[in-house]
Design a protein around this motif. Structure first.
Motif, PDB file in Angstrom:
ATOM      1  N   SER A 260      -2.465  -1.132   7.797  1.00 29.36           N
ATOM      2  CA  SER A 260      -1.847  -1.092   6.480  1.00 29.36           C
ATOM      3  C   SER A 260      -1.794   0.350   6.008  1.00 29.36           C
ATOM      4  O   SER A 260      -2.619   1.182   6.390  1.00 29.36           O
ATOM      5  CB  SER A 260      -2.584  -1.984   5.487  1.00 29.36           C
ATOM      6  OG  SER A 260      -3.673  -1.325   4.910  1.00 29.36           O
TER       7      SER A 260
ATOM      8  N   GLU B 144       2.041  -1.304   2.530  1.00 25.76           N
ATOM      9  CA  GLU B 144       2.759  -2.053   3.548  1.00 25.76           C
ATOM     10  C   GLU B 144       1.790  -2.341   4.676  1.00 25.76           C
ATOM     11  O   GLU B 144       0.972  -1.489   5.019  1.00 25.76           O
ATOM     12  CB  GLU B 144       3.968  -1.264   4.055  1.00 25.76           C
ATOM     13  CG  GLU B 144       5.095  -1.264   3.035  1.00 25.76           C
ATOM     14  CD  GLU B 144       6.378  -0.641   3.554  1.00 25.76           C
ATOM     15  OE1 GLU B 144       7.384  -0.771   2.874  1.00 25.76           O
ATOM     16  OE2 GLU B 144       6.358  -0.025   4.641  1.00 25.76           O
TER      17      GLU B 144
ATOM     18  N   LYS C  57       5.845  -7.735   9.202  1.00 23.22           N
ATOM     19  CA  LYS C  57       5.602  -6.687   8.225  1.00 23.22           C
ATOM     20  C   LYS C  57       5.524  -7.352   6.858  1.00 23.22           C
ATOM     21  O   LYS C  57       6.284  -8.283   6.563  1.00 23.22           O
ATOM     22  CB  LYS C  57       6.768  -5.703   8.271  1.00 23.22           C
ATOM     23  CG  LYS C  57       6.502  -4.409   7.558  1.00 23.22           C
ATOM     24  CD  LYS C  57       7.616  -3.422   7.878  1.00 23.22           C
ATOM     25  CE  LYS C  57       7.426  -2.161   7.074  1.00 23.22           C
ATOM     26  NZ  LYS C  57       8.516  -1.209   7.313  1.00 23.22           N
TER      27      LYS C  57
ATOM     28  N   SER D 110       4.518  -6.608   2.443  1.00 21.90           N
ATOM     29  CA  SER D 110       4.186  -5.660   1.395  1.00 21.90           C
ATOM     30  C   SER D 110       3.221  -6.314   0.430  1.00 21.90           C
ATOM     31  O   SER D 110       3.330  -7.509   0.142  1.00 21.90           O
ATOM     32  CB  SER D 110       5.441  -5.158   0.681  1.00 21.90           C
ATOM     33  OG  SER D 110       6.341  -6.182   0.462  1.00 21.90           O
TER      34      SER D 110
END
Ligand code: ZN
Length: 87
Positions: free
Chosen positions: A24, A33, A48, A50
């Motif tokens: 991260s 992210e 991926k 966020s």
């Protein structure tokens, strides 16, 4: 009394096995992210994601002046009613 911390469990949307965070990166103090990886070797899904702090639920005793997040509505109403009472 504070609630006991819980370890976040994020299930893989494909197989339901809990995922782990592979790496991260903090882009701002309130936004990161991350790459999630399914722990099920037979699945192997990676994604991926966020992660963003959006609202303050309890104010910090050591506030960072650069972090400006809105209060959750319940706290905002409380702050407004206290401000009105002190006016
Ligand atoms: Zn999976």
């Amino acid at each position: 009394m504070r609630e006991a911390p819980i370890r976040p469990r994020i299930p893989c949307p494909h197989c339901g096995t809990n995922m782990r965070i592979r790496k991260s990166q903090g882009l701002t103090p309130v936004y990161r992210e991350a790459v999630f990886e399914c722990r099920n070797e037979n699945c192997g899904w990676r994604a991926k994601a966020s992660i963003e702090f959006t609202h303050t639920i309890a104010p910090s005793d050591h506030p960072n002046p650069t972090v400006r997040l809105p209060l959750v509505p319940r706290l905002r109403e409380l702050a407004l009613s206290q401000a009105a009472a002190n006016a």
